[in-house]
Design a protein around this motif. Structure first.
Motif, PDB file in Angstrom:
ATOM      1  N   PHE A 163      -9.580   3.356  -1.310  1.00 39.83           N
ATOM      2  CA  PHE A 163      -9.826   2.611  -2.547  1.00 39.83           C
ATOM      3  C   PHE A 163      -8.818   2.999  -3.621  1.00 39.83           C
ATOM      4  O   PHE A 163      -8.269   2.142  -4.304  1.00 39.83           O
ATOM      5  CB  PHE A 163     -11.251   2.904  -3.034  1.00 39.83           C
ATOM      6  N   THR A 164      -8.565   4.294  -3.764  1.00 40.56           N
ATOM      7  CA  THR A 164      -7.685   4.737  -4.852  1.00 40.56           C
ATOM      8  C   THR A 164      -6.253   4.271  -4.648  1.00 40.56           C
ATOM      9  O   THR A 164      -5.596   3.859  -5.609  1.00 40.56           O
ATOM     10  CB  THR A 164      -7.722   6.269  -5.008  1.00 40.56           C
ATOM     11  N   PHE A 165      -5.734   4.310  -3.419  1.00 45.09           N
ATOM     12  CA  PHE A 165      -4.340   3.875  -3.284  1.00 45.09           C
ATOM     13  C   PHE A 165      -4.207   2.352  -3.223  1.00 45.09           C
ATOM     14  O   PHE A 165      -3.178   1.801  -3.605  1.00 45.09           O
ATOM     15  CB  PHE A 165      -3.602   4.583  -2.134  1.00 45.09           C
ATOM     16  N   ILE A 166      -5.259   1.653  -2.774  1.00 40.96           N
ATOM     17  CA  ILE A 166      -5.221   0.188  -2.847  1.00 40.96           C
ATOM     18  C   ILE A 166      -5.146  -0.264  -4.302  1.00 40.96           C
ATOM     19  O   ILE A 166      -4.329  -1.119  -4.673  1.00 40.96           O
ATOM     20  CB  ILE A 166      -6.452  -0.424  -2.149  1.00 40.96           C
ATOM     21  N   PHE A 167      -5.979   0.323  -5.150  1.00 37.35           N
ATOM     22  CA  PHE A 167      -5.980  -0.095  -6.550  1.00 37.35           C
ATOM     23  C   PHE A 167      -4.812   0.490  -7.334  1.00 37.35           C
ATOM     24  O   PHE A 167      -4.367  -0.110  -8.319  1.00 37.35           O
ATOM     25  CB  PHE A 167      -7.324   0.240  -7.197  1.00 37.35           C
ATOM     26  N   LEU A 407       2.307   0.030  -0.016  1.00 38.34           N
ATOM     27  CA  LEU A 407       1.577  -1.224  -0.198  1.00 38.34           C
ATOM     28  C   LEU A 407       2.272  -2.123  -1.223  1.00 38.34           C
ATOM     29  O   LEU A 407       2.329  -3.342  -1.051  1.00 38.34           O
ATOM     30  CB  LEU A 407       0.145  -0.950  -0.641  1.00 38.34           C
ATOM     31  N   MET A 408       2.766  -1.526  -2.302  1.00 34.50           N
ATOM     32  CA  MET A 408       3.464  -2.333  -3.307  1.00 34.50           C
ATOM     33  C   MET A 408       4.707  -2.981  -2.723  1.00 34.50           C
ATOM     34  O   MET A 408       4.969  -4.164  -2.953  1.00 34.50           O
ATOM     35  CB  MET A 408       3.832  -1.449  -4.512  1.00 34.50           C
ATOM     36  N   GLU A 409       5.489  -2.204  -1.994  1.00 29.11           N
ATOM     37  CA  GLU A 409       6.711  -2.752  -1.400  1.00 29.11           C
ATOM     38  C   GLU A 409       6.393  -3.829  -0.367  1.00 29.11           C
ATOM     39  O   GLU A 409       7.218  -4.707  -0.090  1.00 29.11           O
ATOM     40  CB  GLU A 409       7.536  -1.629  -0.761  1.00 29.11           C
ATOM     41  N   ALA A 410       5.184  -3.784   0.184  1.00 31.45           N
ATOM     42  CA  ALA A 410       4.745  -4.822   1.135  1.00 31.45           C
ATOM     43  C   ALA A 410       4.182  -6.046   0.428  1.00 31.45           C
ATOM     44  O   ALA A 410       3.665  -6.958   1.078  1.00 31.45           O
ATOM     45  CB  ALA A 410       3.705  -4.254   2.091  1.00 31.45           C
ATOM     46  N   ASP A 411       4.252  -6.076  -0.907  1.00 34.61           N
ATOM     47  CA  ASP A 411       3.800  -7.216  -1.719  1.00 34.61           C
ATOM     48  C   ASP A 411       2.308  -7.476  -1.545  1.00 34.61           C
ATOM     49  O   ASP A 411       1.881  -8.596  -1.275  1.00 34.61           O
ATOM     50  CB  ASP A 411       4.611  -8.472  -1.378  1.00 34.61           C
ATOM     51  N   MET A 412       1.520  -6.414  -1.715  1.00 35.76           N
ATOM     52  CA  MET A 412       0.071  -6.536  -1.564  1.00 35.76           C
ATOM     53  C   MET A 412      -0.524  -7.545  -2.544  1.00 35.76           C
ATOM     54  O   MET A 412      -1.540  -8.178  -2.259  1.00 35.76           O
ATOM     55  CB  MET A 412      -0.599  -5.182  -1.760  1.00 35.76           C
ATOM     56  N   PHE A 413       0.095  -7.702  -3.708  1.00 32.05           N
ATOM     57  CA  PHE A 413      -0.460  -8.579  -4.738  1.00 32.05           C
ATOM     58  C   PHE A 413      -0.603 -10.013  -4.238  1.00 32.05           C
ATOM     59  O   PHE A 413      -1.510 -10.732  -4.651  1.00 32.05           O
ATOM     60  CB  PHE A 413       0.430  -8.548  -5.985  1.00 32.05           C
ATOM     61  N   SER A 414       0.277 -10.427  -3.332  1.00 37.13           N
ATOM     62  CA  SER A 414       0.257 -11.819  -2.867  1.00 37.13           C
ATOM     63  C   SER A 414      -0.946 -12.108  -1.966  1.00 37.13           C
ATOM     64  O   SER A 414      -1.311 -13.264  -1.788  1.00 37.13           O
ATOM     65  CB  SER A 414       1.561 -12.153  -2.128  1.00 37.13           C
ATOM     66  N   PHE A 415      -1.548 -11.081  -1.372  1.00 38.46           N
ATOM     67  CA  PHE A 415      -2.747 -11.312  -0.553  1.00 38.46           C
ATOM     68  C   PHE A 415      -3.890 -10.433  -1.046  1.00 38.46           C
ATOM     69  O   PHE A 415      -4.681  -9.884  -0.271  1.00 38.46           O
ATOM     70  CB  PHE A 415      -2.466 -11.082   0.940  1.00 38.46           C
ATOM     71  N   LEU A 416      -4.002 -10.355  -2.365  1.00 38.53           N
ATOM     72  CA  LEU A 416      -4.965  -9.480  -3.031  1.00 38.53           C
ATOM     73  C   LEU A 416      -6.405  -9.748  -2.598  1.00 38.53           C
ATOM     74  O   LEU A 416      -7.127  -8.850  -2.170  1.00 38.53           O
ATOM     75  CB  LEU A 416      -4.824  -9.639  -4.543  1.00 38.53           C
ATOM     76  N   ASN A 417      -6.850 -11.000  -2.727  1.00 37.92           N
ATOM     77  CA  ASN A 417      -8.263 -11.297  -2.469  1.00 37.92           C
ATOM     78  C   ASN A 417      -8.675 -10.985  -1.029  1.00 37.92           C
ATOM     79  O   ASN A 417      -9.800 -10.558  -0.766  1.00 37.92           O
ATOM     80  CB  ASN A 417      -8.564 -12.755  -2.800  1.00 37.92           C
ATOM     81  N   VAL A 419      -7.415  -8.609   0.933  1.00 36.85           N
ATOM     82  CA  VAL A 419      -7.536  -7.151   1.066  1.00 36.85           C
ATOM     83  C   VAL A 419      -8.847  -6.668   0.459  1.00 36.85           C
ATOM     84  O   VAL A 419      -9.584  -5.883   1.045  1.00 36.85           O
ATOM     85  CB  VAL A 419      -6.338  -6.443   0.394  1.00 36.85           C
ATOM     86  N   LEU A 420      -9.147  -7.159  -0.751  1.00 40.94           N
ATOM     87  CA  LEU A 420     -10.346  -6.699  -1.448  1.00 40.94           C
ATOM     88  C   LEU A 420     -11.614  -7.166  -0.748  1.00 40.94           C
ATOM     89  O   LEU A 420     -12.607  -6.428  -0.684  1.00 40.94           O
ATOM     90  CB  LEU A 420     -10.326  -7.186  -2.896  1.00 40.94           C
ATOM     91  N   SER A 421     -11.622  -8.389  -0.243  1.00 39.78           N
ATOM     92  CA  SER A 421     -12.806  -8.903   0.451  1.00 39.78           C
ATOM     93  C   SER A 421     -13.106  -8.086   1.700  1.00 39.78           C
ATOM     94  O   SER A 421     -14.268  -7.762   2.002  1.00 39.78           O
ATOM     95  CB  SER A 421     -12.606 -10.368   0.829  1.00 39.78           C
ATOM     96  N   PHE A 422     -12.069  -7.744   2.447  1.00 35.56           N
ATOM     97  CA  PHE A 422     -12.256  -6.919   3.634  1.00 35.56           C
ATOM     98  C   PHE A 422     -12.754  -5.528   3.255  1.00 35.56           C
ATOM     99  O   PHE A 422     -13.723  -5.017   3.817  1.00 35.56           O
ATOM    100  CB  PHE A 422     -10.944  -6.806   4.414  1.00 35.56           C
ATOM    101  N   TYR A 423     -12.102  -4.919   2.269  1.00 35.10           N
ATOM    102  CA  TYR A 423     -12.454  -3.553   1.884  1.00 35.10           C
ATOM    103  C   TYR A 423     -13.879  -3.454   1.347  1.00 35.10           C
ATOM    104  O   TYR A 423     -14.560  -2.445   1.552  1.00 35.10           O
ATOM    105  CB  TYR A 423     -11.466  -3.042   0.829  1.00 35.10           C
ATOM    106  N   SER A 424     -14.335  -4.500   0.663  1.00 36.32           N
ATOM    107  CA  SER A 424     -15.652  -4.437   0.020  1.00 36.32           C
ATOM    108  C   SER A 424     -16.771  -4.185   1.020  1.00 36.32           C
ATOM    109  O   SER A 424     -17.784  -3.560   0.689  1.00 36.32           O
ATOM    110  CB  SER A 424     -15.933  -5.723  -0.762  1.00 36.32           C
TER     111      SER A 424
END
Length: 587
Positions: A163-167, A407-417, A419-424
């Motif tokens: 959670f901490t490194f994803i956010f 994760l940032m270099e992998a452009d996580m922001f473009s598939f944000l929802n 990632v978060l939906s899975f993690y939740s």
């Protein structure tokens, strides 16, 4: 809810004075180890049992990573602790999350989803926050004694570290977008800057973080709220457009599937309570004199964080709808674009970008020092339990930042929802399991020990209550999320995670009759664990391994020496030389 422990001899408060030596009780509460009988050779400690270097002597720097936070260190007032904890939720991700849900499902569904998630997060976060503040331990230590066991909670430590490194990656991406817009820096360089700039702040733990959060919070609140107030006051029609937004291909009606899909994204933030607890564990003792301030701080900075979080998500929906006509959906979810557009309506053009960038940078620093700090605690906890080695918290600050940068270099922001939906699903299963164990198993069924236990040797290695509930709840909900049980059930994966954890936690406790919580009820120390007001005792005792002094809750008797040993030295005892033998536990 008052959890003042009983003083019975079979409770975790220790045995009554004069208990038999056969149980390992250390009588005579001197602050140093008791001398060996005359003629007894000095014990030779196995190298594996010795503490790693001088880490134990630098607890201020290490911020009591793996142990109870002592009263002597907790010098902050309740309001300073609360302000510091709330400063850690200054992240911009809420604006993106709200915007993404609103644009996809419409304002009505987004508002309902935000409300549902907020209620779940508040209800589950309350018992966890209370236990952290009352007993001065972090969420991992709470999890150990609330259904998972000493090694079983490694599962959830890894979940929380993730959670901490994803956010961190999410906030770093948002800051990089701001630096690109304001200074023209390429995104890759912005990612690197956002990662490296937090290191000097997070090294020094709670002392540095409290100053940072207290001084930056007023400016952050002003920059966040002022544009919203201005837009509503000067353009009342913006509120009507906001409320009427139907979403992508929608008709504006509220439906269960859309609400639950949106709530699933919001519920990925349920693990934020762990970061709040990393501050709340430094609360001062609860007394009659400070009771009102103490409860206000715990509720506000504990589960109450979600009130501000939900408010930010609503602002995100509002700003996205406001900007939709001008910028299009591609950039309407980017906080830097949202606030640039909002500031542009109220300020001279030369101030717009600098203020928007300032808001993003302040927010990123406030939250990412918390992400880096909390992540380092979680990784250190896991590594030390598995390997018996304690490399120091700073090592895992760098590890956590490395994961986030990748994760940032992998452009996580473009598939944000996504990632978060899975993690939740994992986060919900964990938090609901621990909260259910505290409320139901401890206080209603009385199958779980009333007061939390975290010390090695006192806990079973693995407790099926939490491990089974978490594994089944998260596994089934993830399967539902990926459509393995059919498309109709897919939106209900967060509900399944919560419901299964809520049901299986007490059922497993009843089936096992609570036999897998404690390995021992007597820690071999006659001194009471708690004072007359139910707070952890401030009595100082000595660890014979590291030769440092610690407060009563952090120690246990040593199995092979007539002395005491601290929780960190127990954690790094790879051959179990100091662990007391198992003891029949009354059920």
């Amino acid at each position: 809810m008052d959890t003042t422990p009983s003083r019975s001899a079979d409770s975790t408060t220790g045995t009554a004075p004069g208990a038999a030596a056969a149980t390992g009780t250390v009588s005579g509460m001197a602050a140093t180890a008791a001398p060996a009988p005359a003629g007894t050779p000095a014990p030779v400690l196995p190298p594996a049992a010795a503490p790693p270097g001088d880490q134990a002597a630098r607890e201020t720097l290490e911020d009591y990573t793996l142990r109870f936070a002592p009263r002597s260190y907790r010098r902050w007032s309740p309001m300073v602790v609360a302000t510091t904890a709330l400063g850690g939720i200054a992240y911009m991700a809420d604006f993106s999350i709200g915007a993404g849900i609103g644009l996809a499902h419409g304002t009505g569904n987004a508002l309902a989803a935000i409300l549902v998630a907020a209620v779940v997060i508040f209800v589950t976060g309350f018992p966890l926050a209370y236990y952290a503040a009352r007993y001065n331990i972090d969420l991992d230590l709470i999890t150990r004694g609330s259904g998972f066991g000493y090694y079983g909670s490694v599962l959830t430590s890894v979940i929380f570290a993730s959670f901490t490194f994803i956010f961190f990656a999410l906030e770093g991406s948002i800051m990089a977008q701001g630096l690109e817009l304001g200074l023209g820096l390429p995104l890759w360089l912005g990612y690197l800057i956002s990662t490296l700039m937090v290191i000097p702040l997070v090294i020094f733990g709670m002392k540095a973080l409290s100053r940072l959060q207290v001084w930056t919070t007023p400016l952050w609140l002003l920059l966040m709220v002022a544009p919203l107030v201005y837009l509503v006051a000067t353009d009342p029609g913006s509120v009507d457009r906001f409320l009427a937004h139907p979403g992508t291909g929608g008709d504006g009606s509220v439906n269960t599937a859309s609400v639950l899909l949106g709530a699933g994204v919001c519920l990925s933030l349920i693990a934020q309570i762990g970061e709040q607890i990393d501050y709340l564990r430094f609360m001062p003792p609860k007394t009659r004199a400070n009771r009102r301030a103490w409860w206000t701080a715990v509720v506000t900075a504990g589960p109450g964080w979600v009130v501000l979080g939900a408010f930010k998500q609503v602002i995100g929906v509002f700003l996205a709808v406001y900007l939709l006509a001008g910028t299009g959906p591609a950039t309407a979810t980017e906080p830097i674009r949202q606030f640039t557009g909002a500031f542009d309506a109220m300020l001279p053009s030369w101030l717009v970008v600098p203020l928007a960038v300032a808001l993003v940078v302040i927010s990123q620093i406030k939250i990412n020092v918390t992400n880096a700090y909390s992540g380092s605690l979680a990784w250190t906890n896991s590594f030390t339990r598995i390997t018996g080695r304690y490399p120091g918290r700073m090592v895992f600050v760098l590890v956590n930042l490395g994961f986030a940068l990748a994760l940032m270099e992998a452009d996580m922001f473009s598939f944000l929802n996504a990632v978060l939906s899975f993690y939740s699903n994992c986060a919900i299963a964990w938090v609901v399991t621990v909260a259910t164990d505290i409320v139901v198993n401890k206080h209603l069924l009385h199958l779980s020990p009333h007061a939390p236990e975290f010390r090695r040797g006192m806990l079973r290695a693995v407790n099926p209550v939490g491990v089974v509930a978490f594994t089944v709840a998260s596994g089934l909900s993830i399967a539902m999320y990926f459509g393995a049980l059919g498309g109709t059930l897919q939106p209900y994966s967060p509900v399944a995670a919560a419901a299964l954890a809520l049901l299986l936690t007490p059922l497993t406790a009843v089936a096992t009759r609570g036999r897998y919580y404690l390995r021992r009820t007597d820690d071999g120390i006659a001194e009471p664990m708690y004072d007359s007001e139910g707070n952890p005792s401030a009595t100082v005792l000595g660890c014979h391994v590291c030769r440092q002094e610690f407060e009563r809750p952090d120690l246990a008797a040593c199995a092979t020496h007539d002395a005491l040993v601290c929780s960190l030295c127990l954690s790094t005892d790879r051959i179990g030389d100091h662990l007391l033998p198992p003891q029949p536990v009354r059920t």
